[in-house]
Write an enzyme that holds these catalytic residues in place. Structure first.
Site, PDB file in Angstrom:
ATOM      1  N   HIS A  12     -38.044 -21.630 -39.313  1.00 44.04           N
ATOM      2  CA  HIS A  12     -39.409 -21.976 -38.877  1.00 44.04           C
ATOM      3  C   HIS A  12     -39.693 -23.471 -39.054  1.00 44.04           C
ATOM      4  O   HIS A  12     -40.824 -23.853 -39.362  1.00 44.04           O
ATOM      5  CB  HIS A  12     -40.424 -21.100 -39.608  1.00 44.04           C
ATOM      6  CG  HIS A  12     -40.385 -21.226 -41.108  1.00 44.04           C
ATOM      7  ND1 HIS A  12     -40.597 -20.155 -41.953  1.00 44.04           N
ATOM      8  CD2 HIS A  12     -40.174 -22.298 -41.920  1.00 44.04           C
ATOM      9  CE1 HIS A  12     -40.512 -20.579 -43.209  1.00 44.04           C
ATOM     10  NE2 HIS A  12     -40.267 -21.863 -43.218  1.00 44.04           N
ATOM     11  N   HIS A  59     -46.596 -22.757 -47.016  1.00 46.50           N
ATOM     12  CA  HIS A  59     -46.076 -23.968 -47.661  1.00 46.50           C
ATOM     13  C   HIS A  59     -47.238 -24.755 -48.257  1.00 46.50           C
ATOM     14  O   HIS A  59     -47.530 -25.874 -47.836  1.00 46.50           O
ATOM     15  CB  HIS A  59     -45.304 -24.814 -46.657  1.00 46.50           C
ATOM     16  CG  HIS A  59     -44.165 -24.110 -45.973  1.00 46.50           C
ATOM     17  ND1 HIS A  59     -44.335 -23.161 -44.990  1.00 46.50           N
ATOM     18  CD2 HIS A  59     -42.819 -24.236 -46.124  1.00 46.50           C
ATOM     19  CE1 HIS A  59     -43.158 -22.723 -44.570  1.00 46.50           C
ATOM     20  NE2 HIS A  59     -42.214 -23.359 -45.247  1.00 46.50           N
ATOM     21  N   HIS A 193     -31.050 -25.323 -46.459  1.00 48.89           N
ATOM     22  CA  HIS A 193     -31.703 -26.630 -46.378  1.00 48.89           C
ATOM     23  C   HIS A 193     -32.271 -27.045 -47.718  1.00 48.89           C
ATOM     24  O   HIS A 193     -32.668 -26.206 -48.518  1.00 48.89           O
ATOM     25  CB  HIS A 193     -32.759 -26.705 -45.283  1.00 48.89           C
ATOM     26  CG  HIS A 193     -33.995 -25.849 -45.415  1.00 48.89           C
ATOM     27  ND1 HIS A 193     -33.960 -24.479 -45.481  1.00 48.89           N
ATOM     28  CD2 HIS A 193     -35.307 -26.184 -45.452  1.00 48.89           C
ATOM     29  CE1 HIS A 193     -35.202 -24.007 -45.530  1.00 48.89           C
ATOM     30  NE2 HIS A 193     -36.036 -25.021 -45.527  1.00 48.89           N
ATOM     31  N   GLU A 240     -35.696 -19.324 -48.920  1.00 53.26           N
ATOM     32  CA  GLU A 240     -36.516 -18.694 -47.866  1.00 53.26           C
ATOM     33  C   GLU A 240     -35.797 -17.494 -47.242  1.00 53.26           C
ATOM     34  O   GLU A 240     -36.439 -16.608 -46.688  1.00 53.26           O
ATOM     35  CB  GLU A 240     -36.863 -19.712 -46.766  1.00 53.26           C
ATOM     36  CG  GLU A 240     -37.869 -20.754 -47.217  1.00 53.26           C
ATOM     37  CD  GLU A 240     -38.284 -21.709 -46.096  1.00 53.26           C
ATOM     38  OE1 GLU A 240     -39.311 -22.367 -46.249  1.00 53.26           O
ATOM     39  OE2 GLU A 240     -37.575 -21.798 -45.065  1.00 53.26           O
TER      40      GLU A 240
END
Ligand code: DHB
Ligand code: FE
Length: 279
Positions: A12, A59, A193, A240
């Site tokens: 995302h 977030h 990431h 995530e």
């Protein structure tokens, strides 16, 4: 009776949303990425859900560090795009399904998964970027969306095992809902990431591809992956990926991979995307 027929997983990355919003999808940097979503766009046009249960993480947009629910279910009628610092994304308001969400809350809480019930929540890139990737830029989203926000921002996030089992409980909840609805579950975030610190920019293609290999046919080999392994192998934000395990838990044991896509990089991130159909 309602039933879940398929699951979709996708990263995302917020820069993808910015590329869409600023009409840059045809630039050479972005072209290969958006090509990987053409299958999803076509397929979903022919298999449109009534409702998507969309697993994502906030977030620090709707929730600050003052309140950090582990699992928060959006039970409102609608959810506005969050302002993440540059104004809200120019995307439609997300229409929820308050009745189904309340049913899921009741079913899973009585099954001893203590969800937080959220009656007002703005939704950030974690939820809106996947919708844009799959549905493009419509005037209104073509189906209802129930947000399920998972804490993967502040330690300790839930375990993969807990996430998988929550998916199982959501499946049971949907199957016990009397209205005849076609439901999809989406899991978002990932893949490897790291956005911060000396390892910023970390991408681990073999690890990501092993995750993609296994989540369809053998998700139980992934649910015991420790937080430390996610951190070490997939970077500080690779955690995530536990959200994909909620999606997977909501599907049957036996699934078919309809589409698989992996692309490096988008922003600082490895992008992964899967569509799994129940057999
Ligand atoms: C970025 C942010 C995210 O939330 C994510 O999942 C991936 C990348 C970013 O800021 O580049
Ligand atoms: Fe994210």
């Amino acid at each position: 009776m309602a039933s879940i027929y398929a699951g979709l997983a996708t990263s995302h990355v917020p820069a993808i949303g910015a590329a869409i919003d600023n009409a840059r999808t045809h630039e050479p940097y972005w072209q290969p990425l958006f090509k990987g979503y053409e299958f999803a766009r076509q397929w979903i046009g022919e298999h449109m859900p009534d409702v998507i249960i969309l697993v994502y993480n906030d977030h620090a947009s709707a929730f600050s560090l003052e309140i950090i629910p582990t699992f928060a279910l959006g039970c409102a009628d609608e959810f506005a795009p969050a302002d993440e610092g540059w104004g809200p994304r120019p995307v439609p308001v997300v229409k929820g399904d308050a009745e189904l969400a309340a049913h899921i809350a009741q079913s899973v809480i009585l099954d001893e998964f203590d969800l937080t019930i959220v009656n007002r929540m703005d939704v950030d890139h974690g939820l809106t970027v996947p919708l844009s990737l799959v549905f493009g830029t419509p005037a209104a989203w073509p189906c209802r969306v129930i947000p399920l926000a998972v804490n993967v921002v502040q330690y300790p996030p839930p375990t993969g095992n807990r996430c998988f089992n929550l998916g199982r409980a959501i499946r049971k909840a949907v199957q016990s809902y009397a209205r005849d609805l076609k439901v999809m579950v989406w899991g978002t975030g990932g893949m490897s990431h790291q956005l911060q610190g000396p390892r910023a920019g970390l991408i681990n293609q073999p690890w990501d591809n092993s995750f993609l290999d296994r989540i369809g046919p053998d998700p139980r080999s992934l649910i015991k992956t420790s937080h430390l392994e996610y951190l070490r192998e997939a970077g500080s934000e690779g955690i995530e990926l536990v959200m994909w395990l909620i999606m997977r838990g909501a599907l049957n044991d036996d699934t078919r991979v309809l589409h698989r896509f992996y692309h490096v990089p988008a922003s600082n991130t490895a992008v992964g995307h899967l569509i799994l159909e129940n057999r």
